[in-house]
Design a protein around this motif. Structure first.
Motif, PDB file in Angstrom:
ATOM      1  N   THR A   1       0.838  -1.211   0.000  1.00 42.93           N
ATOM      2  CA  THR A   1       0.000   0.000   0.000  1.00 42.93           C
ATOM      3  C   THR A   1       0.866   1.251   0.000  1.00 42.93           C
ATOM      4  O   THR A   1       0.540   2.240  -0.642  1.00 42.93           O
ATOM      5  N   THR A   2       1.977   1.196   0.761  1.00 45.51           N
ATOM      6  CA  THR A   2       2.847   2.362   0.810  1.00 45.51           C
ATOM      7  C   THR A   2       3.432   2.660  -0.572  1.00 45.51           C
ATOM      8  O   THR A   2       3.466   3.804  -1.019  1.00 45.51           O
TER       9      THR A   2
ATOM     10  N   ARG B   1     -10.684   6.707  -2.631  1.00 43.40           N
ATOM     11  CA  ARG B   1      -9.804   5.546  -2.610  1.00 43.40           C
ATOM     12  C   ARG B   1      -9.927   4.762  -1.320  1.00 43.40           C
ATOM     13  O   ARG B   1      -9.452   3.651  -1.242  1.00 43.40           O
TER      14      ARG B   1
ATOM     15  N   ALA C   1       2.157   1.742  -3.427  1.00 46.92           N
ATOM     16  CA  ALA C   1       1.071   2.180  -4.306  1.00 46.92           C
ATOM     17  C   ALA C   1       0.769   3.660  -4.090  1.00 46.92           C
ATOM     18  O   ALA C   1       0.424   4.385  -5.025  1.00 46.92           O
ATOM     19  N   ARG C   2       0.919   4.144  -2.857  1.00 43.77           N
ATOM     20  CA  ARG C   2       0.658   5.545  -2.555  1.00 43.77           C
ATOM     21  C   ARG C   2       1.777   6.447  -3.056  1.00 43.77           C
ATOM     22  O   ARG C   2       1.518   7.491  -3.643  1.00 43.77           O
TER      23      ARG C   2
ATOM     24  N   GLU D   1      -4.871   1.921 -11.191  1.00 41.34           N
ATOM     25  CA  GLU D   1      -3.553   1.323 -10.995  1.00 41.34           C
ATOM     26  C   GLU D   1      -3.635  -0.188 -11.088  1.00 41.34           C
ATOM     27  O   GLU D   1      -2.761  -0.832 -11.669  1.00 41.34           O
TER      28      GLU D   1
ATOM     29  N   GLU E   1       2.261   5.699  -6.972  1.00 40.86           N
ATOM     30  CA  GLU E   1       0.987   5.667  -7.682  1.00 40.86           C
ATOM     31  C   GLU E   1       0.968   4.603  -8.770  1.00 40.86           C
ATOM     32  O   GLU E   1       0.546   4.831  -9.903  1.00 40.86           O
ATOM     33  N   THR E   2       1.488   3.440  -8.444  1.00 38.32           N
ATOM     34  CA  THR E   2       1.446   2.333  -9.381  1.00 38.32           C
ATOM     35  C   THR E   2       1.528   1.031  -8.611  1.00 38.32           C
ATOM     36  O   THR E   2       2.014   1.006  -7.479  1.00 38.32           O
ATOM     37  N   LEU E   3       1.028  -0.031  -9.225  1.00 44.36           N
ATOM     38  CA  LEU E   3       1.186  -1.362  -8.630  1.00 44.36           C
ATOM     39  C   LEU E   3       2.129  -2.207  -9.479  1.00 44.36           C
ATOM     40  O   LEU E   3       2.310  -3.385  -9.243  1.00 44.36           O
TER      41      LEU E   3
END
Lengths: 113, 510
Positions: free
Chosen positions: A94-95, B323, A97-98, B202, A101-103
């Protein structure tokens, strides 16, 4: 026969887990870890010292055979520790991704030379 | 390799057999030749039979007729749908009742035959169940690779975990099965929370490139598959060797079975090992668990502080808030969540008190109680849960739990007496089958730590990305945050407020 199936399952789970871990998608990679944890727990229960027909309790009838309590205690500890590290891994995801801004782990390339 | 595989394969392949490329002229060969020749002749003479005069029964007409029948049947099926929930239930339960009545169960009952399989019969049933569950594990694990929606992959993973729990249950290892069921539920919930925290864009983008490498030739997939196959096969050989050469009965496991009740008065041998014989391991285990939870808290909090290297987030507060977890807040789920919390707490207390006699222990108690809280986070959302459970400060639970655990571990070292955790026991006082000893204290410590750590994990991950505005406005229920965090947060809030009119109105209103 079921012993062989246990070994095959552990092998397949390891294959699938490693393959998932090598994916670009971070959530799928995290799932790979979870599969590996499960495979190891399955392996430990399969190598227990004896095949029991009753749970490992002290007050069982004479002619019954208890299952091996030691591997069960090992697995309990393993499940807890693997869950803790899995949760930590998910918070990494999650960090990332934040922040990025991508997975897609290919886009997290700040170390590029 | 031979000594390993031959005994394993002997059971699967009972007889010798031989393979030939050409086995001579026999019946099978003659039939094959006849089939190929007649097909060839039919093809050669196709000009003759393709223009054959029309038969009274034509294939196309038969098809039309059947198709029409099928459609009528489908119409009938559609018309039979009442759309009423209880009729569907009647259908399902009625079919089940018919099945039970027709299965010969009642006949067996009147013949006074035992319904519970015994001896060889039982072994066959267990073998079949084991094999089915193992196949289910493989199928669901492979499915989690190929499913293209994250949520479905999570479901597949959940099925795998539950199937493994079923295998544990058959072993029979009820304690392990219980923990596996609970942890799998919690892990699935956590994964769903993580998915709902990341944006759909994403996730879709990551899914699109899932099977693509840097290079258009896409060789990477084959490289990964080869690595995975080699590792998987090595592990299979290793597992097969160690399963085929398991230790004999005279192991330390038997010693634990013999000594748990006389030495500790604990009937559940697995619990005895966890809390007494190997109590130090459990102490380290809950420390790792608590550490992981604190790590998550630190990670999620620091990632919320603005990083000077990343550009300012251009999205509005509304977009960011979208989100976060969407609370499943309907009257029904709210009632369920409200009711479920005391129930899980009650089950947790039972697990805790009867840890020495039945499946379940301090750990399952902690996870059970935290599942109730997790349901609150999912149903009420982060903000409302924090407001309604304002007493729930997970860090204090972890602190108190670890404190009791360490005290319980150190005291017998000072006193130099008795077994590890259960050094004090109250004999001859067993109301409702309860036994009181210091082991119970250790179980309580485990439960508190695990409850605190698990709720901390869920809370930290459920906390929507930029929730600071809300926290500033309702600071009265959040007063124990570290000061550095608040200052930076307030700075961010001021910048967001000037940008979005929504928040401007809100601050005026407040």
């Amino acid at each position: 026969m079921v012993d062989l199936l246990f070994a095959i399952t552990v092998g397949v789970l390891f294959s699938v887990g490693v393959f998932q871990m090598l994916r670009r998608d971070l959530i799928k990679a995290a799932m790979g870890f979870s599969i590996l944890f499960t495979a190891i727990n399955l392996y430990i229960i399969a190598v227990g010292a004896f095949d029991g027909n009753v749970p490992a309790y002290a007050n069982q009838p004479e002619d019954s055979q208890s299952s091996d309590p030691l591997v069960q205690a090992l697995i309990l500890t393993a499940i807890v520790v693997s869950f803790g590290s899995y949760a930590l891994l998910l918070s990494f995801v999650t960090t990332i991704a934040r922040r990025f801004e991508t997975l897609d782990s290919d886009e997290v390339n700040e170390l590029v030379g | 390799m031979d000594p390993l595989f031959i005994p394993l394969l002997e059971t699967a392949v009972p007889k010798e057999f031989e393979l030939y490329l050409f086995a001579g002229f026999n019946d099978v060969f003659a039939i094959s030749v006849a089939a190929i020749t007649s097909g060839f002749l039919l093809f050669l003479g196709r000009a003759q039979w393709l223009n054959f005069p029309q038969l009274p029964i034509q294939g196309a007409r038969v098809f039309d007729l059947l198709y029409g029948q099928l459609q009528q049947f489908a119409d009938l099926l559609l018309k039979s749908q009442s759309g009423k929930l209880r009729y569907y239930l009647v259908g399902i339960l009625g079919a089940m009742a018919l099945f039970l009545a027709g299965s010969g169960l009642f006949v067996d009952l009147f013949d006074s035959e035992s319904l519970i399989p015994e001896g060889e019969n039982l072994a066959a049933v267990i073998l079949a169940l084991d094999a089915m569950l193992l196949v289910l594990v493989i199928i669901s694990a492979v499915a989690s690779v190929f499913l293209r929606q994250h949520i479905y992959a999570v479901m597949a993973l959940g099925i795998m975990g539950y199937a493994v729990a079923g295998i544990f249950f058959i072993e029979p290892a009820p304690d392990v099965a219980l923990v596996q069921f609970l942890v799998e539920t919690l892990a699935t919930l956590l994964l769903i929370v993580v998915i709902s925290r990341t944006s759909a864009d994403e996730r879709q983008k990551a899914m699109r490139v899932l099977w693509k490498g840097q290079h258009p030739s896409n060789m990477g997939i084959w490289r990964d598959a080869a690595i995975a196959l080699i590792i998987g096969f090595s592990v299979f050989v290793f597992a097969a060797v160690s399963i085929a050469n398991r230790p004999e009965r005279a192991t330390i496991g038997q010693w634990h079975l013999d000594n748990a009740d006389p030495q500790l008065g604990i009937v559940d041998v697995v619990a005895a090992i966890l809390t007494d014989f190997r109590g130090m391991d459990t102490l380290v285990e809950i420390s790792v668990f608590a550490m992981a939870a604190l790590g998550i808290l630190a990670l999620v909090q620091t990632s919320r502080l603005s990083d000077p290297n990343t550009p300012q987030d251009p999205r509005t507060t509304q977009e960011i808030r979208a989100r976060g977890i969407i609370p499943l807040s309907t009257p029904f789920t709210r009632v369920v969540a409200t009711v479920i919390f005391p129930v899980t707490t009650l089950i947790a207390i039972v697990h805790l008190l009867y840890g020495a006699r039945a499946p379940g222990d301090g750990f399952t108690a902690g996870v059970m109680a935290s599942l109730g809280v997790a349901a609150w986070y999912v149903v009420f959302g982060y903000e409302e849960t924090r407001r309604r459970l304002s007493w729930l400060e997970p860090r204090y639970f972890i602190g108190v739990g670890m404190g009791i655990a360490v005290l319980n571990a150190l005291t017998p070292i000072w006193l130099e007496g008795g077994a590890f955790m259960g050094f004090l026991r109250i004999e001859d006082f067993e109301p409702a089958g309860l036994k009181f000893s210091t082991t119970l204290g250790f179980e309580l410590a485990i439960a508190l730590t695990v409850f605190g750590a698990a709720t901390l994990m869920i809370g930290a991950l459920a906390n929507p990305a930029d929730y600071e505005e809300m926290e500033i406005e309702e600071m009265d229920y959040l007063d124990t945050e570290p000061s550095g965090y608040e200052v930076t947060v307030q700075g961010e809030v001021h910048s967001t407020r000037s940008e979005t009119p929504m928040d401007g109105q809100k601050s005026e209103a407040s």
